[in-house]
Design a protein around this motif. Sequence first.
Motif, PDB file in Angstrom:
ATOM      1  N   THR A 115       0.697  -1.029  -0.041  1.00 37.29           N
ATOM      2  CA  THR A 115      -0.040   0.026  -0.064  1.00 37.29           C
ATOM      3  C   THR A 115       0.838   1.345  -0.112  1.00 37.29           C
ATOM      4  O   THR A 115       1.891   1.146   0.503  1.00 37.29           O
ATOM      5  CB  THR A 115      -0.701  -0.059   1.184  1.00 37.29           C
ATOM      6  N   SER A 116       0.481   2.089  -0.615  1.00 42.34           N
ATOM      7  CA  SER A 116       1.220   3.773  -0.615  1.00 42.34           C
ATOM      8  C   SER A 116      -0.043   4.787  -0.817  1.00 42.34           C
ATOM      9  O   SER A 116      -0.878   4.765  -1.400  1.00 42.34           O
ATOM     10  CB  SER A 116       1.883   3.631  -2.253  1.00 42.34           C
ATOM     11  N   ASP A 117       0.451   5.901   0.068  1.00 38.35           N
ATOM     12  CA  ASP A 117      -0.511   6.856  -0.102  1.00 38.35           C
ATOM     13  C   ASP A 117      -0.154   8.027  -1.096  1.00 38.35           C
ATOM     14  O   ASP A 117       0.869   7.549  -1.832  1.00 38.35           O
ATOM     15  CB  ASP A 117      -0.567   7.630   1.453  1.00 38.35           C
ATOM     16  N   SER A 118      -0.764   8.780  -1.333  1.00 34.81           N
ATOM     17  CA  SER A 118      -0.728   9.580  -2.657  1.00 34.81           C
ATOM     18  C   SER A 118       0.277  10.669  -2.347  1.00 34.81           C
ATOM     19  O   SER A 118       1.019  11.092  -3.630  1.00 34.81           O
ATOM     20  CB  SER A 118      -2.053  10.909  -2.763  1.00 34.81           C
ATOM     21  N   THR A 119       1.118  10.570  -1.212  1.00 32.02           N
ATOM     22  CA  THR A 119       2.442  11.573  -1.419  1.00 32.02           C
ATOM     23  C   THR A 119       3.610  10.757  -1.600  1.00 32.02           C
ATOM     24  O   THR A 119       4.728  11.225  -1.529  1.00 32.02           O
ATOM     25  CB  THR A 119       2.494  12.256  -0.087  1.00 32.02           C
ATOM     26  N   SER A 120       3.394   9.481  -1.456  1.00 34.35           N
ATOM     27  CA  SER A 120       4.716   8.625  -1.662  1.00 34.35           C
ATOM     28  C   SER A 120       4.651   7.905  -3.113  1.00 34.35           C
ATOM     29  O   SER A 120       3.877   7.915  -3.701  1.00 34.35           O
ATOM     30  CB  SER A 120       4.700   7.524  -0.703  1.00 34.35           C
ATOM     31  N   THR A 121       6.051   7.293  -3.342  1.00 28.52           N
ATOM     32  CA  THR A 121       6.373   6.660  -4.482  1.00 28.52           C
ATOM     33  C   THR A 121       6.925   5.402  -4.314  1.00 28.52           C
ATOM     34  O   THR A 121       7.807   5.280  -3.780  1.00 28.52           O
ATOM     35  CB  THR A 121       7.166   7.534  -5.490  1.00 28.52           C
ATOM     36  N   VAL A 122       6.702   4.422  -5.083  1.00 33.51           N
ATOM     37  CA  VAL A 122       7.109   3.117  -4.927  1.00 33.51           C
ATOM     38  C   VAL A 122       7.519   2.586  -6.337  1.00 33.51           C
ATOM     39  O   VAL A 122       6.555   2.651  -7.430  1.00 33.51           O
ATOM     40  CB  VAL A 122       6.025   2.001  -4.579  1.00 33.51           C
ATOM     41  N   ASN A 123       8.779   2.475  -6.694  1.00 41.30           N
ATOM     42  CA  ASN A 123       9.318   1.760  -8.168  1.00 41.30           C
ATOM     43  C   ASN A 123       9.787   0.302  -7.928  1.00 41.30           C
ATOM     44  O   ASN A 123      10.605   0.182  -6.970  1.00 41.30           O
ATOM     45  CB  ASN A 123      10.376   2.770  -8.604  1.00 41.30           C
ATOM     46  N   VAL A 124       9.338  -0.525  -8.771  1.00 42.28           N
ATOM     47  CA  VAL A 124       9.997  -1.721  -8.967  1.00 42.28           C
ATOM     48  C   VAL A 124      10.526  -1.828 -10.195  1.00 42.28           C
ATOM     49  O   VAL A 124       9.835  -1.648 -11.557  1.00 42.28           O
ATOM     50  CB  VAL A 124       8.421  -2.681  -8.683  1.00 42.28           C
ATOM     51  N   SER A 125      11.731  -2.267 -10.250  1.00 43.25           N
ATOM     52  CA  SER A 125      12.190  -2.754 -11.748  1.00 43.25           C
ATOM     53  C   SER A 125      13.058  -4.010 -11.557  1.00 43.25           C
ATOM     54  O   SER A 125      13.810  -4.185 -10.518  1.00 43.25           O
ATOM     55  CB  SER A 125      13.291  -1.237 -12.073  1.00 43.25           C
ATOM     56  N   GLY A 126      12.830  -4.803 -12.609  1.00 41.98           N
ATOM     57  CA  GLY A 126      13.623  -5.883 -12.706  1.00 41.98           C
ATOM     58  C   GLY A 126      13.266  -6.869 -11.625  1.00 41.98           C
ATOM     59  O   GLY A 126      12.283  -6.831 -10.789  1.00 41.98           O
ATOM     60  N   GLY A 127      13.790  -7.937 -11.331  1.00 37.07           N
ATOM     61  CA  GLY A 127      13.431  -8.997 -10.474  1.00 37.07           C
ATOM     62  C   GLY A 127      12.447  -9.984 -10.816  1.00 37.07           C
ATOM     63  O   GLY A 127      11.940 -10.010 -11.619  1.00 37.07           O
ATOM     64  N   ASN A 128      12.026 -10.618  -9.559  1.00 29.90           N
ATOM     65  CA  ASN A 128      10.947 -11.677  -9.733  1.00 29.90           C
ATOM     66  C   ASN A 128      10.140 -11.530  -8.405  1.00 29.90           C
ATOM     67  O   ASN A 128      10.432 -12.062  -7.390  1.00 29.90           O
ATOM     68  CB  ASN A 128      11.671 -13.091  -9.951  1.00 29.90           C
TER      69      ASN A 128
END
Length: 195
Positions: free
Chosen positions: A177-190
Amino acid sequence: INITGPGRMGIAFVSVNGASVSSVTIDSVGLDTFDVEADQGNEGSQNVTISGCTASTSGPGDFFADGGSSSGKATGHITVENCTMSQPQAGTAIWVRRPTTGTVPRGPFLFDNDTFDCGANTTVACVIDSGGTVTVQNSSLGFPSGTAPYENVYETDTGASLTFTNDTVSGYGAEGTSDSTSTVNVSGGNWTPGT
């Protein structure tokens, strides 16, 4: 360094600059394995490296925690690399918390080539980032079989920045979960959820 049975923290970094810890084994911790916190307004830790560690404990705390109620100096430039949790603690693996008062930033924090055993307590996420800058890369985050379907990999709020790069994540119920002020980035991996 070998530490067994501390009543609270395995190692606490409260007011340091340039600390380096390597080849450490910590077992049967009362609370957090590693704790980075400013207890007072004039304290805080910068430029800390933890390289090569093993934690084997089912204590109620977290593997890595940055917080404390103080709005003291910023804590950051913290690196945890080549560390392994041998079993999940009852808290969360990584918890970066904003101070109770003030707007002191937390981070950056880098977790590189680590193995995190998540999921001993289904009321928390594996990684909690509240107002900090956290990167988890080249690491493994695993949840035990039978994990409840609402177990999250991450929880972010209050302007947090969380990045996962080339990680292996398995057995979780939901990504997070993430609120509107935050950023989550996922790159690569499994990323493989549980059944």
